[in-house]
Scaffold this motif. Sequence first.
Motif, PDB file in Angstrom:
ATOM      1  N   ALA A 116       0.945  -1.243   0.096  1.00  0.00           N
ATOM      2  CA  ALA A 116      -0.081  -0.028  -0.065  1.00  0.00           C
ATOM      3  C   ALA A 116       0.781   1.039  -0.036  1.00  0.00           C
ATOM      4  N   ARG A 117       2.029   1.256   0.880  1.00  0.00           N
ATOM      5  CA  ARG A 117       2.813   2.289   0.916  1.00  0.00           C
ATOM      6  C   ARG A 117       3.566   2.774  -0.363  1.00  0.00           C
ATOM      7  N   ASP A 118       3.837   1.336  -1.153  1.00  0.00           N
ATOM      8  CA  ASP A 118       4.507   1.567  -2.304  1.00  0.00           C
ATOM      9  C   ASP A 118       3.610   2.139  -3.587  1.00  0.00           C
ATOM     10  N   LEU A 119       2.529   1.740  -3.377  1.00  0.00           N
ATOM     11  CA  LEU A 119       1.578   2.086  -4.259  1.00  0.00           C
ATOM     12  C   LEU A 119       1.392   3.729  -4.278  1.00  0.00           C
ATOM     13  N   VAL A 120       1.152   4.246  -3.156  1.00  0.00           N
ATOM     14  CA  VAL A 120       1.151   5.663  -3.011  1.00  0.00           C
ATOM     15  C   VAL A 120       2.490   6.378  -3.486  1.00  0.00           C
ATOM     16  N   MET A 121       3.578   5.795  -3.061  1.00  0.00           N
ATOM     17  CA  MET A 121       4.704   6.366  -3.445  1.00  0.00           C
ATOM     18  C   MET A 121       5.110   6.401  -5.066  1.00  0.00           C
ATOM     19  N   GLN A 122       4.878   5.429  -5.500  1.00  0.00           N
ATOM     20  CA  GLN A 122       4.766   4.971  -7.045  1.00  0.00           C
ATOM     21  C   GLN A 122       3.840   6.052  -7.702  1.00  0.00           C
ATOM     22  N   ALA A 123       2.620   6.076  -7.215  1.00  0.00           N
ATOM     23  CA  ALA A 123       1.661   7.182  -7.941  1.00  0.00           C
ATOM     24  C   ALA A 123       2.332   8.478  -7.724  1.00  0.00           C
ATOM     25  N   ASP A 124       2.892   9.089  -6.570  1.00  0.00           N
ATOM     26  CA  ASP A 124       3.406  10.297  -6.513  1.00  0.00           C
ATOM     27  C   ASP A 124       4.709  10.487  -7.284  1.00  0.00           C
ATOM     28  N   ALA A 125       5.676   9.518  -7.475  1.00  0.00           N
ATOM     29  CA  ALA A 125       6.802   9.553  -8.346  1.00  0.00           C
ATOM     30  C   ALA A 125       6.165   9.590  -9.828  1.00  0.00           C
ATOM     31  N   ALA A 126       5.207   8.927 -10.172  1.00  0.00           N
ATOM     32  CA  ALA A 126       5.052   8.952 -11.587  1.00  0.00           C
ATOM     33  C   ALA A 126       4.269  10.298 -11.881  1.00  0.00           C
ATOM     34  N   ASP A 127       3.464  10.704 -11.104  1.00  0.00           N
ATOM     35  CA  ASP A 127       3.017  12.109 -11.336  1.00  0.00           C
ATOM     36  C   ASP A 127       3.930  13.274 -11.240  1.00  0.00           C
ATOM     37  N   ARG A 128       5.113  13.288 -10.525  1.00  0.00           N
ATOM     38  CA  ARG A 128       6.295  14.222 -10.540  1.00  0.00           C
ATOM     39  C   ARG A 128       7.024  14.106 -11.911  1.00  0.00           C
ATOM     40  N   TYR A 129       7.006  12.562 -12.201  1.00  0.00           N
ATOM     41  CA  TYR A 129       7.885  12.398 -13.602  1.00  0.00           C
ATOM     42  C   TYR A 129       6.879  12.933 -14.846  1.00  0.00           C
ATOM     43  N   ARG A 130       5.476  12.911 -14.816  1.00  0.00           N
ATOM     44  CA  ARG A 130       4.600  13.367 -15.607  1.00  0.00           C
ATOM     45  C   ARG A 130       4.607  14.850 -15.768  1.00  0.00           C
ATOM     46  N   GLN A 131       4.709  15.409 -14.581  1.00  0.00           N
ATOM     47  CA  GLN A 131       5.035  16.884 -14.612  1.00  0.00           C
ATOM     48  C   GLN A 131       6.103  17.326 -15.169  1.00  0.00           C
ATOM     49  N   ARG A 132       7.222  16.825 -15.116  1.00  0.00           N
ATOM     50  CA  ARG A 132       8.771  17.027 -15.650  1.00  0.00           C
ATOM     51  C   ARG A 132       8.674  16.762 -17.041  1.00  0.00           C
ATOM     52  N   THR A 133       8.348  15.548 -17.553  1.00  0.00           N
ATOM     53  CA  THR A 133       8.507  15.314 -18.873  1.00  0.00           C
ATOM     54  C   THR A 133       7.562  15.316 -19.731  1.00  0.00           C
ATOM     55  N   GLY A 134       6.049  15.483 -19.277  1.00  0.00           N
ATOM     56  CA  GLY A 134       4.862  15.668 -20.125  1.00  0.00           C
ATOM     57  C   GLY A 134       4.408  14.072 -20.614  1.00  0.00           C
ATOM     58  N   LYS A 135       4.930  13.116 -19.919  1.00  0.00           N
ATOM     59  CA  LYS A 135       4.886  11.607 -20.399  1.00  0.00           C
ATOM     60  C   LYS A 135       4.472  10.744 -19.413  1.00  0.00           C
ATOM     61  N   ALA A 136       3.640   9.873 -19.523  1.00  0.00           N
ATOM     62  CA  ALA A 136       3.363   9.056 -18.173  1.00  0.00           C
ATOM     63  C   ALA A 136       4.568   8.048 -17.938  1.00  0.00           C
ATOM     64  N   HIS A 137       4.781   7.665 -16.647  1.00  0.00           N
ATOM     65  CA  HIS A 137       5.928   6.985 -16.432  1.00  0.00           C
ATOM     66  C   HIS A 137       5.706   5.519 -16.911  1.00  0.00           C
ATOM     67  N   ALA A 138       6.795   4.826 -17.310  1.00  0.00           N
ATOM     68  CA  ALA A 138       6.632   3.582 -18.095  1.00  0.00           C
ATOM     69  C   ALA A 138       6.030   2.517 -17.244  1.00  0.00           C
ATOM     70  N   ASP A 139       6.250   2.552 -15.795  1.00  0.00           N
ATOM     71  CA  ASP A 139       6.110   1.551 -14.900  1.00  0.00           C
ATOM     72  C   ASP A 139       4.742   1.750 -14.222  1.00  0.00           C
ATOM     73  N   TRP A 140       4.735   3.128 -13.652  1.00  0.00           N
ATOM     74  CA  TRP A 140       3.707   3.305 -12.935  1.00  0.00           C
ATOM     75  C   TRP A 140       2.739   4.230 -13.447  1.00  0.00           C
ATOM     76  N   GLY A 141       2.520   4.656 -14.798  1.00  0.00           N
ATOM     77  CA  GLY A 141       1.735   5.343 -15.199  1.00  0.00           C
ATOM     78  C   GLY A 141       1.427   6.866 -15.127  1.00  0.00           C
ATOM     79  N   ASN A 142       0.316   7.529 -14.858  1.00  0.00           N
ATOM     80  CA  ASN A 142       0.071   8.772 -15.223  1.00  0.00           C
ATOM     81  C   ASN A 142       0.177   9.601 -13.827  1.00  0.00           C
ATOM     82  N   GLY A 143       0.514   8.957 -12.999  1.00  0.00           N
ATOM     83  CA  GLY A 143       0.252   9.755 -11.545  1.00  0.00           C
ATOM     84  C   GLY A 143      -0.749   9.583 -10.710  1.00  0.00           C
ATOM     85  N   THR A 144      -1.691   8.764 -11.296  1.00  0.00           N
ATOM     86  CA  THR A 144      -3.070   8.309 -10.446  1.00  0.00           C
ATOM     87  C   THR A 144      -2.763   6.906  -9.663  1.00  0.00           C
ATOM     88  N   LEU A 145      -3.290   6.811  -8.595  1.00  0.00           N
ATOM     89  CA  LEU A 145      -3.316   5.661  -7.772  1.00  0.00           C
ATOM     90  C   LEU A 145      -3.816   4.580  -8.543  1.00  0.00           C
TER      91      LEU A 145
END
Length: 126
Positions: free
Chosen positions: A28-57
């Motif tokens: 559960a902790r990992d899911l939340v951290m991954q969604a957060d990291a994916a959202d930060r990645y999306r904000q920086r690059t404009g693309k969804a994270h390859a493994d964790w998606g678009n920043g949504t849980l």
Amino acid sequence: MRPVLHTDLITAASALLTVPRGQRWRAARDLVMQADAADRYRQRTGKAHADWGNGTLMAAALARGVAPERRPDDPDYAEALILVLEALRIWRLRKRLRREGRLAPLRFSAPETMPGGDAAGESRPA
């Protein structure tokens, strides 16, 4: 992390059902951290994270695979939903405390524990 909707919670809880009971809090902790990291990645690059998606849980949960949704009165499903909500609560609290300068950046080298734990002996944070 992008705003959390009802479908995010359901999907994340369903993903936890694919994880052995003693490992669900960490998942559960990992899911939340991954969604957060994916959202930060999306904000920086404009693309969804390859493994964790678009920043949504939901996207982070779907990347892991999910069990069929269960009824809310199913004890295993209810416990998984509680773990997701607790992981979100702690993530938001830590984020606020870091923003206020009252908490150093979070490190996840050791699991956090909660008094009580679930029937499988898993511990949850306080």
